[in-house]
Design a protein around this motif. Structure first.
Motif, mmCIF file in Angstrom:
data_model
loop_
_atom_site.group_PDB
_atom_site.id
_atom_site.type_symbol
_atom_site.label_atom_id
_atom_site.label_comp_id
_atom_site.label_asym_id
_atom_site.label_seq_id
_atom_site.Cartn_x
_atom_site.Cartn_y
_atom_site.Cartn_z
ATOM 1 N N ARG A 158 87.561 76.034 80.434
ATOM 2 C CA ARG A 158 88.474 76.669 79.686
ATOM 3 C C ARG A 158 88.536 77.974 78.380
ATOM 4 N N THR B 249 99.349 66.484 69.157
ATOM 5 C CA THR B 249 99.641 66.403 71.097
ATOM 6 C C THR B 249 98.979 65.587 71.547
ATOM 7 N N HIS B 250 99.255 65.091 72.832
ATOM 8 C CA HIS B 250 98.820 63.686 73.591
ATOM 9 C C HIS B 250 97.548 63.820 73.451
ATOM 10 N N ASP B 251 96.570 64.889 73.641
ATOM 11 C CA ASP B 251 95.584 65.000 73.902
ATOM 12 C C ASP B 251 94.424 64.671 72.591
ATOM 13 N N VAL C 66 89.088 74.680 66.170
ATOM 14 C CA VAL C 66 89.867 75.383 65.698
ATOM 15 C C VAL C 66 89.171 75.909 65.217
ATOM 16 N N SER D 204 97.296 71.542 75.176
ATOM 17 C CA SER D 204 97.791 71.798 74.571
ATOM 18 C C SER D 204 97.562 73.438 73.872
ATOM 19 N N TYR D 205 96.705 74.626 73.593
ATOM 20 C CA TYR D 205 95.865 75.160 72.791
ATOM 21 C C TYR D 205 96.456 76.548 72.286
ATOM 22 N N PRO D 206 96.840 75.987 71.341
ATOM 23 C CA PRO D 206 96.966 77.368 70.378
ATOM 24 C C PRO D 206 96.642 78.425 70.070
ATOM 25 N N ALA E 99 99.125 78.347 74.356
ATOM 26 C CA ALA E 99 99.278 78.104 75.879
ATOM 27 C C ALA E 99 99.159 76.865 75.824
ATOM 28 N N GLU F 159 97.969 82.209 80.425
ATOM 29 C CA GLU F 159 97.374 82.378 80.035
ATOM 30 C C GLU F 159 96.919 83.496 79.172
#
Lengths: 254, 254
Positions: free
Chosen positions: A19, A75-77, A153, B207-209, B219, B252
């Motif tokens: 991804r 988050t949870h992950d 990030v 979860s992806y900022p 996202a 996305e």
């Protein structure tokens, strides 16, 4: 003196699933080379607690420095901090300094945002961790032992890296020199290049083909810690390239 | 039935030094997911024989499939094939089929090129290897045991992967559904999202900022092998996002 060594752990299912394109390895590798801490290995591992714990323990014993990216959000992950506490056998608990920093940050928002349970997770760290300041989005990274835990990030990771870099004990910077030639093929030069490498074992010579719409060539890169030696080796490589009838051009291809 | 698993070894000093941005992990991870062989780990390792040999032996025992990229060209630092022969305890020797293929290729060039010692190295393989055809530049990759050895140049690697893919025994393809919302922050949604994840342990929710010039959002991606379940989970996530006052947009972010 031999240089210290480093390993990078890229933590996150999103990289292993395809991804997300990792954009941190190249930056960290380049910066570590500049401060004389060559990156010896990188691993991309999933958000699976046993894998993170065992990998951290394996590589922190093996390398001078370990850097991690990813998994420190709310988050949870985002389980990196918990797993690293487990790897070090210390409690995962509120970090007073991080807690104060983040509580103040959310209170100062306009309108004030809640410092809720999820956000409090980002201020929860292995006992004894030293913070890595995050000038981009506040939530800090941390250092415990030789492990440096950063965000995934890229913009935030890069800022965190620059915060921690002055504290790293580097070695002799790794420098590089390059020359390239259009129309050349690796199969033509490999034998002669191997002979040059054999004469200079202290320099790491790499050969990298490149491709453009109308053809291609090969870039030859010498890396090492002795600048004068690199200059001599790249001159020797250029002479060899010219002797085969190609035109050596200094530097990497555009 | 659980899916088979895979590990990728990216072999090459140039990736660890930051000279080269890896472009193979994302492609291989995505394609493997599509054929139901989730990538569980990736390692970037240097052109150091002991490291290659021990890493190959470690991961080929641990995963259903191993894929390697890099180190199969004609130059002195292309040592992957030799090292894999050593890992399997078999001779590294001329491969008759690869040898014939490459000899014919260089003879047919205009003007004919020499099938010299360096190029012959690319036709030298672990005994018993099965070739992976290379429609781009002839020099083949190979398969031995569960290890699939491919070139590092992305265009060539991709062609080799498509040659070998039909021979892989895949599992149930991993599918994904996404929804995103502008203006949302992970810290706002983390707790509710964690509850949704807890209710659906068979789906992997990420979860992806994301960041743009004028702001950002998050996202949310659900991955798994059961399409109907993914649709239900993503609908549940969308409802949750809307309940917080954000606008869930399918897919996305652009």
């Amino acid at each position: 003196m031999t240089n210290p060594t480093a390993c990078l752990l890229i933590i996150g299912n999103e990289v292993l699933s395809g991804r997300t394109q990792d954009a941190n390895l190249k930056f960290i590798a380049t910066r570590l080379g500049e401060i004389g801490i060559p990156l010896r290995e990188a691993r991309v591992i999933p958000d699976v607690p046993e894998v993170i714990v065992s990998t951290v323990n394996e590589v922190r014993a093996k390398y001078t420095y370990v850097f991690t990216t990813g998994g420190i959000g709310p988050t949870h992950d985002d389980i990196t901090a918990e797993c690293i506490a487990q790897a070090f056998g210390v409690p995962w608990e509120p970090h007073p300094e991080a807690w104060a920093l983040m509580a103040a940050h959310y209170a100062s928002r306009e309108p004030p945002a809640e410092f809720n349970a999820a956000r409090q997770r980002m201020a929860t760290m292995p006992r004894g961790a030293a913070l890595i300041r995050n000038p981009v989005s506040i939530a800090p990274g941390f250092i415990i032992g030789n492990v440096h835990v950063m965000a995934g990030v890229p913009r935030i990771m890069q800022a965190m890296f620059e915060e921690l870099a002055p504290g790293l004990r580097g070695g002799v910077p790794v420098q590089s020199r390059a020359v390239h030639a259009w129309g050349m093929q690796e199969g033509r030069i490999a034998e002669g290049l191997g002979a040059i490498q054999a004469r200079h074992p202290e320099v790491d010579i790499g050969s990298y083909p490149y491709y453009r719409e109308n053809g291609g060539g090969v870039a030859l890169v010498a890396k090492g810690t002795d600048a004068a030696m690199l200059d001599r080796v790249i001159a020797e490589i250029s002479d060899f390239v010219a002797s085969l009838g190609f035109t050596p051009v200094p530097g990497e291809p555009a």
